[in-house]
Design an enzyme around this catalytic site. Structure first.
Site, PDB file in Angstrom:
ATOM      1  N   GLY A  54       0.810  -1.203   0.000  1.00 56.67           N
ATOM      2  CA  GLY A  54       0.000   0.000   0.000  1.00 56.67           C
ATOM      3  C   GLY A  54       0.850   1.263   0.000  1.00 56.67           C
ATOM      4  O   GLY A  54       1.939   1.298   0.558  1.00 56.67           O
ATOM      5  N   SER A  55       0.343   2.310  -0.635  1.00 55.60           N
ATOM      6  CA  SER A  55       1.022   3.607  -0.596  1.00 55.60           C
ATOM      7  C   SER A  55       0.812   4.241   0.775  1.00 55.60           C
ATOM      8  O   SER A  55       0.046   3.754   1.605  1.00 55.60           O
ATOM      9  CB  SER A  55       0.484   4.510  -1.702  1.00 55.60           C
ATOM     10  OG  SER A  55       0.776   3.973  -2.974  1.00 55.60           O
ATOM     11  N   GLY A  56       1.519   5.339   1.017  1.00 50.73           N
ATOM     12  CA  GLY A  56       1.437   6.016   2.299  1.00 50.73           C
ATOM     13  C   GLY A  56       2.612   5.736   3.205  1.00 50.73           C
ATOM     14  O   GLY A  56       2.698   6.284   4.307  1.00 50.73           O
ATOM     15  N   HIS A  57       3.537   4.871   2.738  1.00 50.32           N
ATOM     16  CA  HIS A  57       4.722   4.525   3.532  1.00 50.32           C
ATOM     17  C   HIS A  57       6.006   5.070   2.908  1.00 50.32           C
ATOM     18  O   HIS A  57       7.096   4.608   3.233  1.00 50.32           O
ATOM     19  CB  HIS A  57       4.831   3.010   3.666  1.00 50.32           C
ATOM     20  CG  HIS A  57       3.611   2.348   4.196  1.00 50.32           C
ATOM     21  ND1 HIS A  57       3.040   2.719   5.402  1.00 50.32           N
ATOM     22  CD2 HIS A  57       2.821   1.362   3.696  1.00 50.32           C
ATOM     23  CE1 HIS A  57       1.961   1.969   5.619  1.00 50.32           C
ATOM     24  NE2 HIS A  57       1.807   1.154   4.596  1.00 50.32           N
ATOM     25  N   LYS A 105       6.010  -7.861   2.567  1.00 47.23           N
ATOM     26  CA  LYS A 105       5.741  -7.606   3.974  1.00 47.23           C
ATOM     27  C   LYS A 105       4.549  -8.450   4.415  1.00 47.23           C
ATOM     28  O   LYS A 105       3.602  -8.642   3.654  1.00 47.23           O
ATOM     29  CB  LYS A 105       5.478  -6.123   4.216  1.00 47.23           C
ATOM     30  CG  LYS A 105       6.633  -5.218   3.808  1.00 47.23           C
ATOM     31  CD  LYS A 105       6.456  -3.789   4.279  1.00 47.23           C
ATOM     32  CE  LYS A 105       5.177  -3.141   3.834  1.00 47.23           C
ATOM     33  NZ  LYS A 105       4.953  -3.132   2.372  1.00 47.23           N
ATOM     34  N   ASP A 110      -1.173  -8.347   0.984  1.00 43.37           N
ATOM     35  CA  ASP A 110       0.079  -8.423   0.241  1.00 43.37           C
ATOM     36  C   ASP A 110       0.473  -9.872  -0.017  1.00 43.37           C
ATOM     37  O   ASP A 110       0.870 -10.243  -1.129  1.00 43.37           O
ATOM     38  CB  ASP A 110       1.201  -7.723   1.020  1.00 43.37           C
ATOM     39  CG  ASP A 110       1.066  -6.209   1.037  1.00 43.37           C
ATOM     40  OD1 ASP A 110       0.152  -5.691   0.369  1.00 43.37           O
ATOM     41  OD2 ASP A 110       1.861  -5.557   1.723  1.00 43.37           O
ATOM     42  N   HIS A 219      -0.192   0.941   9.751  1.00 45.33           N
ATOM     43  CA  HIS A 219      -1.501   1.429   9.331  1.00 45.33           C
ATOM     44  C   HIS A 219      -2.320   1.933  10.514  1.00 45.33           C
ATOM     45  O   HIS A 219      -3.522   2.152  10.393  1.00 45.33           O
ATOM     46  CB  HIS A 219      -2.275   0.316   8.622  1.00 45.33           C
ATOM     47  CG  HIS A 219      -1.498  -0.370   7.555  1.00 45.33           C
ATOM     48  ND1 HIS A 219      -0.795  -1.539   7.772  1.00 45.33           N
ATOM     49  CD2 HIS A 219      -1.289  -0.031   6.267  1.00 45.33           C
ATOM     50  CE1 HIS A 219      -0.194  -1.905   6.654  1.00 45.33           C
ATOM     51  NE2 HIS A 219      -0.480  -1.012   5.728  1.00 45.33           N
TER      52      HIS A 219
END
Length: 333
Positions: A54-57, A105, A110, A219
């Protein structure tokens, strides 16, 4: 919600536009499906290294695409796993005939989507192997996972494995190395504030002004405990105790330390934390040979940090020091 964005639905796409404009000499962005790939991919005879999530990391994972690290990265929506299709296409784009390693991860989405993508890629004649990263010692199971979460220790895996692939290691050797690094790295995080997912527009969890959460997930998943805010030396001690006891680390060990910002923590505070990490490890006879300090695996604008400690061997030290040229990590070139 105050964010420097346009339409929340376009955050990832517009971010990828900016990433390519800034680092077009290192990487290129493929559209429909979306993935980030080394500018010179595929490199013939070299094992391809693919990761994502996921994006945001950011900068994980796109910021680590380039020489000596990842061959490709597959971004999902914010805090959402990418689907199999872009993972398959990224895998095909970096296949130089020596096979491809997926670094995944340990989050349920994922794991499932990379597993499906590997099967589809193998049906097209590409040899794919996967290594699951689960370095977080905070909790055994969490909102998004069965088993330990994969967090900032992933950066060490990607750097060391990427260097080995760059030097010509075969797929089996690269897989063994990734497993060895994962087995020797431990991470713990802490949150001072929640983050705000753009399409939600509200904090992802409630944390009173005078409290912190020890063991937070990337998250915003629950950690081990909520406590009153304490001096950073005390917080670091709380985080290091489960890290050092889990492996366990021992006097005489040589380690690399990552003090990782969650997105909203200033460097001045991260350096104060590293200072205490160094003091504790020195008292225990553990030698800090390498350090990274900064935002490497973030949670949007969350205030907080994680600490990762990797027990090094001679091969890991050599590969860690090897040249790397990515948007977020570069030395030796």
């Amino acid at each position: 919600m105050k964010k420097l964005i346009n339409d929340p639905k376009n955050v990832v796409a517009e971010s990828l536009d900016g990433l390519e404009l800034a680092h077009g000499d290192i990487l290129r962005v493929h559209r429909d499906p979306d993935f980030i790939v080394r500018a010179d991919a595929p490199v013939q005879g070299k094992v391809g290294i693919v990761s994502g999530g996921g994006s945001g990391h950011e900068p994980l994972h796109g910021g680590f695409v380039g020489y000596g690290m990842l061959s490709a990265a597959v971004p999902g929506a914010v805090f959402t796993s990418p689907t199999p299709d872009p993972i398959v296409e990224a895998t095909k784009a970096v296949d130089g005939g020596a096979g491809v390693l997926h670094i995944v991860k340990n989050y349920t989405g994922d794991v499932l989507n990379f597993e499906t993508a590997a099967e589809l890629a193998e049906a097209e004649g590409i040899t794919v192997k996967s290594v699951i990263i689960d370095d977080d010692v905070a909790v055994q199971d969490s909102t998004y996972t069965a088993g330990r979460r994969g967090v900032a220790g992933t950066v060490f895996v990607e750097k060391i494995v990427g260097a080995a692939a760059e030097q010509g290691a075969d797929l089996d050797a690269v897989v063994e190395l990734a497993q060895r690094v994962n087995a020797n790295v431990r991470t713990m995080g802490v949150a001072l504030t929640a983050c705000i997912v753009p399409h939600a527009g509200v904090p992802s969890f409630d944390l009173p002004e005078d409290e912190i959460e020890i063991g937070i997930g990337l998250h915003g998943e629950p950690g081990r405990e909520r406590i009153k805010l304490e001096p950073v030396d005390v917080i670091v001690d709380r985080m290091l105790d489960p890290i050092l006891s889990d492996l366990p680390f021992a006097s005489g060990d040589r380690v690399a330390v990552l003090v990782n910002g969650m997105g909203g923590t200033p460097l001045i505070e991260l350096y104060i934390a590293l200072r205490r990490v160094g003091q504790v490890l020195e008292e225990k006879g553990i030698s800090v040979l390498r350090t990274l300090v900064g935002n490497f695996t973030t949670s949007l604008e969350m205030q907080g940090m994680s600490i990762s400690v990797l027990r090094l061997d001679d091969e890991m030290i050599e590969l860690y020091d090897a040249p790397v040229q990515t948007a977020a990590l570069r030395w030796g070139r």
